[in-house]
Write an enzyme that holds these catalytic residues in place. Structure first.
Site, PDB file in Angstrom:
ATOM      1  N   CYS A  16       5.898   5.272   4.295  1.00 40.44           N
ATOM      2  CA  CYS A  16       5.747   5.431   2.847  1.00 40.44           C
ATOM      3  C   CYS A  16       7.054   5.784   2.162  1.00 40.44           C
ATOM      4  O   CYS A  16       7.132   5.775   0.927  1.00 40.44           O
ATOM      5  CB  CYS A  16       4.696   6.488   2.553  1.00 40.44           C
ATOM      6  N   ASP A  48      -4.079   6.717 -10.030  1.00 43.32           N
ATOM      7  CA  ASP A  48      -5.015   7.179  -9.013  1.00 43.32           C
ATOM      8  C   ASP A  48      -4.778   6.450  -7.694  1.00 43.32           C
ATOM      9  O   ASP A  48      -3.952   5.539  -7.605  1.00 43.32           O
ATOM     10  CB  ASP A  48      -6.462   6.992  -9.485  1.00 43.32           C
ATOM     11  N   ASP A  66      -2.239  -1.222   0.942  1.00 40.92           N
ATOM     12  CA  ASP A  66      -1.047  -0.473   1.328  1.00 40.92           C
ATOM     13  C   ASP A  66      -0.426  -1.113   2.564  1.00 40.92           C
ATOM     14  O   ASP A  66      -1.136  -1.463   3.506  1.00 40.92           O
ATOM     15  CB  ASP A  66      -1.403   0.984   1.629  1.00 40.92           C
ATOM     16  N   HIS A 137      -3.757 -12.022   5.938  1.00 39.32           N
ATOM     17  CA  HIS A 137      -2.741 -13.000   5.562  1.00 39.32           C
ATOM     18  C   HIS A 137      -1.421 -12.598   6.203  1.00 39.32           C
ATOM     19  O   HIS A 137      -1.107 -11.401   6.309  1.00 39.32           O
ATOM     20  CB  HIS A 137      -2.579 -13.058   4.044  1.00 39.32           C
ATOM     21  N   SER A 138      -0.632 -13.594   6.644  1.00 41.03           N
ATOM     22  CA  SER A 138       0.643 -13.320   7.306  1.00 41.03           C
ATOM     23  C   SER A 138       1.718 -14.273   6.808  1.00 41.03           C
ATOM     24  O   SER A 138       1.442 -15.427   6.493  1.00 41.03           O
ATOM     25  CB  SER A 138       0.491 -13.443   8.831  1.00 41.03           C
ATOM     26  N   ASP A 224      -4.413  11.731  -1.868  1.00 41.21           N
ATOM     27  CA  ASP A 224      -3.751  11.832  -0.569  1.00 41.21           C
ATOM     28  C   ASP A 224      -2.244  11.879  -0.788  1.00 41.21           C
ATOM     29  O   ASP A 224      -1.702  11.269  -1.692  1.00 41.21           O
ATOM     30  CB  ASP A 224      -4.171  10.728   0.404  1.00 41.21           C
TER      31      ASP A 224
END
Length: 345
Positions: A16, A48, A66, A137-138, A224
Protein backbone atom coordinates in the site's frame (compact mmCIF):
# COMPACT_ATOMS: atom_id res chain seq x y z
CA UNK A 1 14.65 -13.96 -23.45
CA UNK A 2 16.26 -13.72 -20.00
CA UNK A 3 14.06 -14.98 -17.18
CA UNK A 4 13.41 -12.59 -14.29
CA UNK A 5 12.92 -14.49 -11.05
CA UNK A 6 12.87 -11.99 -8.17
CA UNK A 7 9.68 -10.12 -7.33
CA UNK A 8 11.27 -7.35 -5.29
CA UNK A 9 14.08 -6.69 -7.77
CA UNK A 10 11.44 -5.73 -10.31
CA UNK A 11 9.62 -3.20 -8.12
CA UNK A 12 10.40 0.37 -7.12
CA UNK A 13 7.73 0.31 -4.39
CA UNK A 14 5.51 -2.29 -2.79
CA UNK A 15 2.27 -2.87 -0.96
CA UNK A 16 0.00 0.00 0.00
CA UNK A 17 3.03 2.28 0.07
CA UNK A 18 2.60 2.51 -3.70
CA UNK A 19 -0.67 4.42 -3.33
CA UNK A 20 -1.04 7.90 -4.81
CA UNK A 21 -1.11 10.40 -1.92
CA UNK A 22 -4.52 11.34 -0.57
CA UNK A 23 -4.19 15.08 -1.23
CA UNK A 24 -3.52 14.50 -4.93
CA UNK A 25 -6.46 12.11 -5.18
CA UNK A 26 -8.75 14.57 -3.41
CA UNK A 27 -7.75 17.27 -5.89
CA UNK A 28 -8.49 15.02 -8.85
CA UNK A 29 -11.86 13.90 -7.51
CA UNK A 30 -12.95 17.40 -6.53
CA UNK A 31 -13.58 18.25 -10.17
CA UNK A 32 -15.83 15.23 -10.70
CA UNK A 33 -19.55 15.36 -10.08
CA UNK A 34 -20.89 12.10 -8.61
CA UNK A 35 -23.60 10.39 -10.63
CA UNK A 36 -27.05 11.13 -9.28
CA UNK A 37 -28.52 7.78 -8.24
CA UNK A 38 -30.61 7.22 -5.14
CA UNK A 39 -29.39 3.62 -4.89
CA UNK A 40 -25.73 4.66 -4.56
CA UNK A 41 -25.61 4.96 -0.79
CA UNK A 42 -21.82 5.39 -0.51
CA UNK A 43 -19.71 6.81 -3.33
CA UNK A 44 -16.26 8.36 -3.65
CA UNK A 45 -17.21 11.75 -2.21
CA UNK A 46 -16.68 10.62 1.39
CA UNK A 47 -13.30 8.87 0.91
CA UNK A 48 -14.88 5.72 2.30
CA UNK A 49 -13.42 2.24 1.99
CA UNK A 50 -15.85 0.92 -0.63
CA UNK A 51 -18.93 1.81 -2.64
CA UNK A 52 -22.34 0.69 -1.43
CA UNK A 53 -25.27 0.19 -3.82
CA UNK A 54 -28.78 -0.52 -2.55
CA UNK A 55 -30.31 -3.67 -4.04
CA UNK A 56 -33.71 -3.75 -2.32
CA UNK A 57 -35.37 -2.77 0.93
CA UNK A 58 -33.06 -4.97 2.98
CA UNK A 59 -29.73 -5.58 1.24
CA UNK A 60 -26.96 -3.62 -0.46
CA UNK A 61 -23.90 -4.57 -2.50
CA UNK A 62 -20.43 -3.48 -1.44
CA UNK A 63 -17.95 -3.01 -4.29
CA UNK A 64 -14.21 -2.40 -3.94
CA UNK A 65 -10.91 -2.95 -5.76
CA UNK A 66 -7.29 -2.99 -4.60
CA UNK A 67 -3.97 -4.12 -6.08
CA UNK A 68 -0.29 -3.26 -5.69
CA UNK A 69 3.32 -4.42 -6.33
CA UNK A 70 4.87 -7.01 -4.00
CA UNK A 71 6.54 -6.22 -0.68
CA UNK A 72 7.95 -9.76 -0.24
CA UNK A 73 9.78 -12.11 -2.58
CA UNK A 74 7.78 -15.25 -1.82
CA UNK A 75 4.98 -15.29 -4.43
CA UNK A 76 2.39 -17.22 -2.43
CA UNK A 77 2.91 -14.93 0.57
CA UNK A 78 2.47 -11.93 -1.71
CA UNK A 79 -0.77 -13.38 -3.05
CA UNK A 80 -2.15 -13.97 0.42
CA UNK A 81 -1.27 -10.44 1.56
CA UNK A 82 -2.70 -8.73 -1.52
CA UNK A 83 -5.95 -10.69 -1.28
CA UNK A 84 -6.33 -10.06 2.46
CA UNK A 85 -5.83 -6.36 1.83
CA UNK A 86 -8.41 -6.18 -0.97
CA UNK A 87 -11.02 -8.14 0.97
CA UNK A 88 -10.61 -5.89 4.01
CA UNK A 89 -12.62 -2.97 2.60
CA UNK A 90 -15.80 -5.05 2.71
CA UNK A 91 -15.34 -5.86 6.40
CA UNK A 92 -14.60 -2.20 7.14
CA UNK A 93 -18.12 -1.46 5.87
CA UNK A 94 -19.62 -4.17 8.09
CA UNK A 95 -20.26 -6.56 5.19
CA UNK A 96 -19.37 -10.05 3.98
CA UNK A 97 -17.32 -10.70 0.79
CA UNK A 98 -19.10 -13.01 -1.64
CA UNK A 99 -17.24 -12.74 -4.98
CA UNK A 100 -13.68 -11.86 -6.04
CA UNK A 101 -11.99 -11.27 -9.41
CA UNK A 102 -8.22 -11.41 -9.89
CA UNK A 103 -6.33 -8.37 -11.17
CA UNK A 104 -2.90 -9.26 -12.56
CA UNK A 105 -0.01 -7.29 -14.07
CA UNK A 106 3.02 -9.46 -14.82
CA UNK A 107 6.37 -9.12 -16.66
CA UNK A 108 6.46 -11.16 -19.85
CA UNK A 109 9.98 -12.38 -19.05
CA UNK A 110 9.12 -13.69 -15.59
CA UNK A 111 8.46 -17.38 -14.93
CA UNK A 112 4.69 -17.96 -15.10
CA UNK A 113 4.95 -20.47 -12.25
CA UNK A 114 5.57 -17.48 -10.00
CA UNK A 115 2.25 -16.03 -11.16
CA UNK A 116 0.54 -19.35 -10.50
CA UNK A 117 1.77 -19.27 -6.92
CA UNK A 118 0.65 -15.66 -6.43
CA UNK A 119 -2.86 -16.54 -7.58
CA UNK A 120 -2.86 -19.68 -5.43
CA UNK A 121 -1.96 -17.62 -2.38
CA UNK A 122 -4.77 -15.20 -3.18
CA UNK A 123 -7.25 -18.06 -3.53
CA UNK A 124 -6.33 -19.31 -0.06
CA UNK A 125 -7.50 -16.02 1.46
CA UNK A 126 -10.57 -15.72 -0.76
CA UNK A 127 -11.62 -19.18 0.42
CA UNK A 128 -10.89 -18.37 4.07
CA UNK A 129 -13.01 -15.23 3.67
CA UNK A 130 -15.99 -17.34 2.61
CA UNK A 131 -16.05 -15.82 -0.88
CA UNK A 132 -15.60 -17.40 -4.32
CA UNK A 133 -13.17 -16.60 -7.11
CA UNK A 134 -15.08 -15.90 -10.31
CA UNK A 135 -12.30 -15.04 -12.78
CA UNK A 136 -10.28 -11.89 -13.45
CA UNK A 137 -8.11 -10.00 -15.91
CA UNK A 138 -4.37 -10.04 -16.66
CA UNK A 139 -1.93 -7.92 -18.68
CA UNK A 140 1.81 -7.79 -19.25
CA UNK A 141 3.59 -5.01 -17.37
CA UNK A 142 7.13 -4.07 -16.39
CA UNK A 143 6.38 -4.64 -12.70
CA UNK A 144 4.33 -7.46 -11.15
CA UNK A 145 1.14 -6.36 -9.44
CA UNK A 146 -1.73 -8.35 -7.99
CA UNK A 147 -5.00 -7.72 -6.22
CA UNK A 148 -8.74 -8.23 -6.37
CA UNK A 149 -12.01 -6.62 -7.30
CA UNK A 150 -14.38 -7.71 -4.53
CA UNK A 151 -18.16 -7.72 -4.20
CA UNK A 152 -19.76 -8.03 -0.80
CA UNK A 153 -23.22 -8.04 0.72
CA UNK A 154 -24.54 -6.15 3.74
CA UNK A 155 -27.86 -5.37 5.38
CA UNK A 156 -28.56 -1.80 4.33
CA UNK A 157 -29.47 -0.73 7.85
CA UNK A 158 -26.11 -2.07 9.12
CA UNK A 159 -23.72 -0.32 6.71
CA UNK A 160 -20.83 1.19 8.70
CA UNK A 161 -19.34 4.42 7.32
CA UNK A 162 -15.82 5.68 7.92
CA UNK A 163 -16.70 9.27 8.91
CA UNK A 164 -19.61 9.01 11.36
CA UNK A 165 -18.01 8.65 14.84
CA UNK A 166 -19.80 10.11 17.87
CA UNK A 167 -18.33 12.21 20.69
CA UNK A 168 -17.54 9.87 23.57
CA UNK A 169 -16.79 6.84 21.39
CA UNK A 170 -13.61 4.90 22.10
CA UNK A 171 -11.19 4.07 19.27
CA UNK A 172 -9.94 0.50 18.87
CA UNK A 173 -7.09 -0.43 16.51
CA UNK A 174 -7.00 -4.15 15.77
CA UNK A 175 -3.51 -4.68 14.30
CA UNK A 176 -0.03 -3.37 15.15
CA UNK A 177 1.56 -0.44 13.29
CA UNK A 178 5.02 -0.44 11.70
CA UNK A 179 4.47 -2.65 8.65
CA UNK A 180 5.93 -0.15 6.16
CA UNK A 181 8.93 0.57 8.37
CA UNK A 182 9.75 -3.13 8.85
CA UNK A 183 9.43 -3.83 5.13
CA UNK A 184 11.69 -0.85 4.38
CA UNK A 185 14.27 -2.38 6.71
CA UNK A 186 13.86 -5.73 4.94
CA UNK A 187 14.61 -4.18 1.54
CA UNK A 188 18.02 -2.99 2.77
CA UNK A 189 18.79 -6.20 4.69
CA UNK A 190 18.47 -4.67 8.18
CA UNK A 191 15.24 -6.28 9.43
CA UNK A 192 15.47 -9.09 11.97
CA UNK A 193 13.64 -12.32 11.19
CA UNK A 194 11.17 -12.02 14.07
CA UNK A 195 10.00 -8.56 12.95
CA UNK A 196 9.55 -9.72 9.38
CA UNK A 197 7.58 -12.78 10.51
CA UNK A 198 5.36 -10.58 12.69
CA UNK A 199 4.76 -8.16 9.84
CA UNK A 200 3.89 -10.94 7.39
CA UNK A 201 1.57 -12.66 9.88
CA UNK A 202 -0.23 -9.36 10.47
CA UNK A 203 -0.59 -8.62 6.75
CA UNK A 204 -1.89 -12.13 6.01
CA UNK A 205 -4.47 -12.07 8.80
CA UNK A 206 -7.98 -11.34 7.61
CA UNK A 207 -9.99 -8.54 9.22
CA UNK A 208 -12.93 -10.92 8.95
CA UNK A 209 -12.56 -12.04 12.55
CA UNK A 210 -12.52 -8.55 14.03
CA UNK A 211 -15.52 -7.60 11.87
CA UNK A 212 -17.48 -10.61 13.12
CA UNK A 213 -17.04 -9.30 16.66
CA UNK A 214 -17.64 -5.64 15.75
CA UNK A 215 -21.09 -6.14 14.28
CA UNK A 216 -22.45 -7.30 17.66
CA UNK A 217 -21.68 -3.95 19.32
CA UNK A 218 -22.71 -0.29 19.09
CA UNK A 219 -20.16 0.78 16.45
CA UNK A 220 -20.62 4.19 14.84
CA UNK A 221 -17.72 4.22 12.34
CA UNK A 222 -14.96 2.02 10.99
CA UNK A 223 -12.14 2.16 8.45
CA UNK A 224 -9.18 -0.06 7.65
CA UNK A 225 -5.69 1.38 8.02
CA UNK A 226 -3.73 1.01 4.80
CA UNK A 227 -1.42 3.17 2.68
CA UNK A 228 -2.41 6.54 4.15
CA UNK A 229 -1.31 5.43 7.62
CA UNK A 230 -3.15 5.77 10.91
CA UNK A 231 -2.97 9.56 10.90
CA UNK A 232 -4.49 10.30 7.50
CA UNK A 233 -7.15 7.60 7.88
CA UNK A 234 -8.02 9.13 11.26
CA UNK A 235 -8.33 12.55 9.62
CA UNK A 236 -10.77 11.02 7.14
CA UNK A 237 -12.73 9.50 10.02
CA UNK A 238 -13.18 12.69 12.03
CA UNK A 239 -14.09 14.74 8.94
CA UNK A 240 -15.02 18.27 10.07
CA UNK A 241 -17.31 17.45 12.97
CA UNK A 242 -15.31 15.82 15.79
CA UNK A 243 -11.77 15.47 17.15
CA UNK A 244 -9.83 12.25 17.70
CA UNK A 245 -7.83 12.29 20.94
CA UNK A 246 -5.13 9.65 20.58
CA UNK A 247 -2.96 8.13 23.32
CA UNK A 248 0.48 7.60 21.72
CA UNK A 249 1.61 5.23 24.45
CA UNK A 250 -1.29 2.91 23.69
CA UNK A 251 -0.47 2.44 20.00
CA UNK A 252 0.25 -1.23 19.23
CA UNK A 253 3.30 -1.75 17.03
CA UNK A 254 5.78 -4.35 15.89
CA UNK A 255 8.46 -4.05 18.62
CA UNK A 256 11.45 -3.30 16.39
CA UNK A 257 9.62 -0.76 14.20
CA UNK A 258 10.35 2.20 16.48
CA UNK A 259 14.06 1.39 16.51
CA UNK A 260 14.10 1.09 12.72
CA UNK A 261 12.34 4.44 12.45
CA UNK A 262 15.01 6.05 14.61
CA UNK A 263 17.53 4.67 12.10
CA UNK A 264 15.57 6.45 9.33
CA UNK A 265 14.49 3.20 7.69
CA UNK A 266 11.40 4.94 6.33
CA UNK A 267 9.25 5.08 3.22
CA UNK A 268 8.41 7.77 0.68
CA UNK A 269 4.74 7.06 1.33
CA UNK A 270 5.25 7.82 5.02
CA UNK A 271 6.66 11.21 4.08
CA UNK A 272 3.72 11.86 1.77
CA UNK A 273 1.37 11.06 4.64
CA UNK A 274 3.30 13.46 6.90
CA UNK A 275 3.03 16.19 4.26
CA UNK A 276 -0.71 15.61 4.03
CA UNK A 277 -1.30 15.87 7.78
CA UNK A 278 1.16 18.53 8.89
CA UNK A 279 -1.13 21.46 8.09
CA UNK A 280 -3.82 20.24 10.49
CA UNK A 281 -2.04 18.09 13.10
CA UNK A 282 0.88 19.03 15.34
CA UNK A 283 3.08 16.04 16.22
CA UNK A 284 6.19 18.00 17.25
CA UNK A 285 5.91 17.02 20.93
CA UNK A 286 5.97 13.30 20.10
CA UNK A 287 9.14 11.20 19.79
CA UNK A 288 10.29 10.88 16.19
CA UNK A 289 9.66 7.13 16.12
CA UNK A 290 6.08 7.62 17.34
CA UNK A 291 5.51 10.23 14.65
CA UNK A 292 6.69 7.79 12.01
CA UNK A 293 4.42 5.02 13.32
CA UNK A 294 1.48 7.41 12.93
CA UNK A 295 2.39 8.20 9.32
CA UNK A 296 3.67 4.76 8.34
CA UNK A 297 1.78 3.20 5.39
CA UNK A 298 0.20 -0.08 6.42
CA UNK A 299 -0.36 -2.92 3.98
CA UNK A 300 -3.39 -5.00 4.99
CA UNK A 301 -3.55 -3.08 8.26
CA UNK A 302 -6.12 -3.38 11.00
CA UNK A 303 -9.55 -1.89 11.51
CA UNK A 304 -9.95 1.43 13.31
CA UNK A 305 -13.28 1.15 15.12
CA UNK A 306 -15.28 3.87 16.88
CA UNK A 307 -17.47 2.16 19.47
CA UNK A 308 -19.74 3.31 22.30
CA UNK A 309 -17.68 3.70 25.51
CA UNK A 310 -19.76 1.16 27.39
CA UNK A 311 -18.99 -1.48 24.75
CA UNK A 312 -15.29 -0.77 24.20
CA UNK A 313 -13.74 -3.10 26.76
CA UNK A 314 -16.00 -6.01 25.85
CA UNK A 315 -15.43 -5.54 22.13
CA UNK A 316 -11.67 -5.32 22.65
CA UNK A 317 -11.73 -8.56 24.65
CA UNK A 318 -13.73 -10.32 21.93
CA UNK A 319 -11.39 -9.10 19.18
CA UNK A 320 -8.35 -10.35 21.09
CA UNK A 321 -10.01 -13.71 21.74
CA UNK A 322 -10.70 -13.96 17.98
CA UNK A 323 -6.96 -13.74 17.28
CA UNK A 324 -6.01 -10.05 17.01
CA UNK A 325 -3.93 -10.16 20.18
CA UNK A 326 -2.31 -6.76 19.58
CA UNK A 327 -5.65 -4.93 19.43
CA UNK A 328 -5.84 -1.91 21.75
CA UNK A 329 -7.94 1.07 22.70
CA UNK A 330 -5.86 3.95 21.35
CA UNK A 331 -8.02 6.99 22.06
CA UNK A 332 -11.46 8.49 21.95
CA UNK A 333 -13.68 10.84 20.00
CA UNK A 334 -14.40 14.31 21.42
CA UNK A 335 -16.44 17.29 20.18
CA UNK A 336 -14.48 19.33 17.66
CA UNK A 337 -12.23 21.75 19.46
CA UNK A 338 -9.44 23.24 17.40
CA UNK A 339 -7.39 20.61 15.59
CA UNK A 340 -8.95 17.38 14.25
CA UNK A 341 -6.43 15.16 16.05
CA UNK A 342 -4.97 15.79 19.51
CA UNK A 343 -2.72 13.70 21.76
CA UNK A 344 -2.78 12.89 25.45
CA UNK A 345 -0.37 11.02 27.69
Amino acid sequence: MQKIESLLSNCTSGGCGAKIESAALAGLLASLKPNSNANLLVGFDGSDDAAVYKLDDKHSLISTVDFFPPMVDDPKTFGRIAAANALSDVWAMGGQPILALNLVCFPEAMDKQILAEIIAGGLEKITEAGAVLGGGHSIYDREPKYGLAVTGIVETAKVIRNNTPRPGDKLILTKPLGIGIVMAALRVGMADDDSVMRAIASMEKLNKYACEQMIDFDVSACTDITGFGLMVHTLEMVSSSVTAVLTPGALPSIPAAAAYADEYLLTAAGQRNRNRAEETVNVDALPFSTQELLFDPQTSGGLLIAVAPGDADRLLSRIREAGDVDAAIIGEIAPRSGKPVLFKT
